[in-house]
Design a protein around this motif. Sequence first.
Motif, mmCIF file in Angstrom:
data_model
loop_
_atom_site.group_PDB
_atom_site.id
_atom_site.type_symbol
_atom_site.label_atom_id
_atom_site.label_comp_id
_atom_site.label_asym_id
_atom_site.label_seq_id
_atom_site.Cartn_x
_atom_site.Cartn_y
_atom_site.Cartn_z
ATOM 1 N N LEU A 89 0.872 -1.175 0.000
ATOM 2 C CA LEU A 89 0.000 0.000 0.000
ATOM 3 C C LEU A 89 0.908 1.223 0.000
ATOM 4 O O LEU A 89 1.699 1.412 0.929
ATOM 5 C CB LEU A 89 -0.904 -0.024 1.232
ATOM 6 N N GLU A 90 0.830 2.022 -1.064
ATOM 7 C CA GLU A 90 1.738 3.157 -1.237
ATOM 8 C C GLU A 90 0.991 4.348 -1.816
ATOM 9 O O GLU A 90 -0.084 4.196 -2.405
ATOM 10 C CB GLU A 90 2.873 2.796 -2.202
ATOM 11 N N ASP A 91 1.612 5.526 -1.695
ATOM 12 C CA ASP A 91 1.078 6.729 -2.331
ATOM 13 C C ASP A 91 1.772 6.944 -3.667
ATOM 14 O O ASP A 91 3.003 6.985 -3.733
ATOM 15 C CB ASP A 91 1.301 7.964 -1.456
ATOM 16 N N ARG B 127 -3.692 7.075 -3.271
ATOM 17 C CA ARG B 127 -3.387 5.923 -2.422
ATOM 18 C C ARG B 127 -3.613 4.686 -3.278
ATOM 19 O O ARG B 127 -4.664 4.544 -3.928
ATOM 20 C CB ARG B 127 -4.317 5.920 -1.208
ATOM 21 N N CYS B 128 -2.638 3.779 -3.323
ATOM 22 C CA CYS B 128 -2.700 2.656 -4.267
ATOM 23 C C CYS B 128 -2.224 1.351 -3.647
ATOM 24 O O CYS B 128 -1.354 1.337 -2.772
ATOM 25 C CB CYS B 128 -1.785 2.929 -5.465
ATOM 26 N N LEU B 129 -2.771 0.270 -4.160
ATOM 27 C CA LEU B 129 -2.196 -1.051 -3.971
ATOM 28 C C LEU B 129 -1.225 -1.237 -5.131
ATOM 29 O O LEU B 129 -1.539 -0.888 -6.275
ATOM 30 C CB LEU B 129 -3.275 -2.126 -3.991
ATOM 31 N N VAL B 130 -0.035 -1.779 -4.832
ATOM 32 C CA VAL B 130 1.035 -1.842 -5.830
ATOM 33 C C VAL B 130 1.627 -3.250 -5.875
ATOM 34 O O VAL B 130 1.788 -3.898 -4.834
ATOM 35 C CB VAL B 130 2.159 -0.831 -5.486
ATOM 36 N N LYS C 75 -8.875 -8.002 -6.250
ATOM 37 C CA LYS C 75 -9.321 -8.923 -5.188
ATOM 38 C C LYS C 75 -8.767 -8.479 -3.838
ATOM 39 O O LYS C 75 -9.469 -8.539 -2.818
ATOM 40 C CB LYS C 75 -8.883 -10.356 -5.503
ATOM 41 N N GLU C 76 -7.520 -8.028 -3.829
ATOM 42 C CA GLU C 76 -6.919 -7.547 -2.583
ATOM 43 C C GLU C 76 -7.612 -6.267 -2.103
ATOM 44 O O GLU C 76 -7.847 -6.081 -0.910
ATOM 45 C CB GLU C 76 -5.419 -7.310 -2.768
ATOM 46 N N ARG C 77 -7.953 -5.384 -3.044
ATOM 47 C CA ARG C 77 -8.700 -4.167 -2.694
ATOM 48 C C ARG C 77 -10.007 -4.544 -2.002
ATOM 49 O O ARG C 77 -10.341 -4.011 -0.945
ATOM 50 C CB ARG C 77 -8.999 -3.352 -3.964
ATOM 51 N N ASP C 78 -10.729 -5.482 -2.590
ATOM 52 C CA ASP C 78 -12.012 -5.906 -2.024
ATOM 53 C C ASP C 78 -11.818 -6.602 -0.680
ATOM 54 O O ASP C 78 -12.572 -6.361 0.267
ATOM 55 C CB ASP C 78 -12.739 -6.829 -3.009
ATOM 56 N N TRP D 98 -0.065 0.008 -10.311
ATOM 57 C CA TRP D 98 -0.674 0.788 -9.245
ATOM 58 C C TRP D 98 -2.192 0.754 -9.419
ATOM 59 O O TRP D 98 -2.692 1.136 -10.488
ATOM 60 C CB TRP D 98 -0.207 2.227 -9.307
ATOM 61 N N LEU D 99 -2.909 0.327 -8.408
ATOM 62 C CA LEU D 99 -4.372 0.335 -8.430
ATOM 63 C C LEU D 99 -4.847 1.365 -7.401
ATOM 64 O O LEU D 99 -4.795 1.108 -6.202
ATOM 65 C CB LEU D 99 -4.949 -1.039 -8.095
ATOM 66 N N PRO D 100 -5.276 2.541 -7.855
ATOM 67 C CA PRO D 100 -5.760 3.562 -6.915
ATOM 68 C C PRO D 100 -6.992 3.059 -6.159
ATOM 69 O O PRO D 100 -7.856 2.383 -6.735
ATOM 70 C CB PRO D 100 -6.110 4.745 -7.814
#
Length: 146
Positions: A11-13, A91-94, A111-114, A140-142
């Motif tokens: 989890l990163e910006d 803010r993103c999953l990376v 899937k990780e976001r959910d 990067w998935l915002p």
Amino acid sequence: MTDATTSPITLEDFPATRLVGFSWEGSFAEAATGVIVARMEALRLRLELAEDEQVFGLSWIDRADGFRHFCGVRRETAPPDLAVFAAPTLRCLVISHPGGDASAAYTLLMKERDRRGFAESRAVGMIDQHLGRDGRMRLWLPICEA
């Protein structure tokens, strides 16, 4: 190379970034013909980019039959024939990806976001950070934190 299915998800910006490049929109079928890769190559030639200069691909899937895409590089000034996109801090999953089709890796990120209870971001759908010409990327998935 690391397979995206075994890479850790962090989890990163994504920092606020001014990008200069090309916009495109079309169908998934058109994209599958290589039009986005061709636009990235055209950008590399147009700006005479170094081999290792990073190109960013931002996508918005905002219709059933296709999507919008922007490929760009970090620049303060833009030639008049290129578009500018100012990405806000996101803010993103990376996840790292070795290159090629990133669909499975983005599925993992979604899937990780959910799983973490985050909401989908409407600012930008997905960001591909191309780390050089060898295909390696950071994906990067915002997200929106609830």
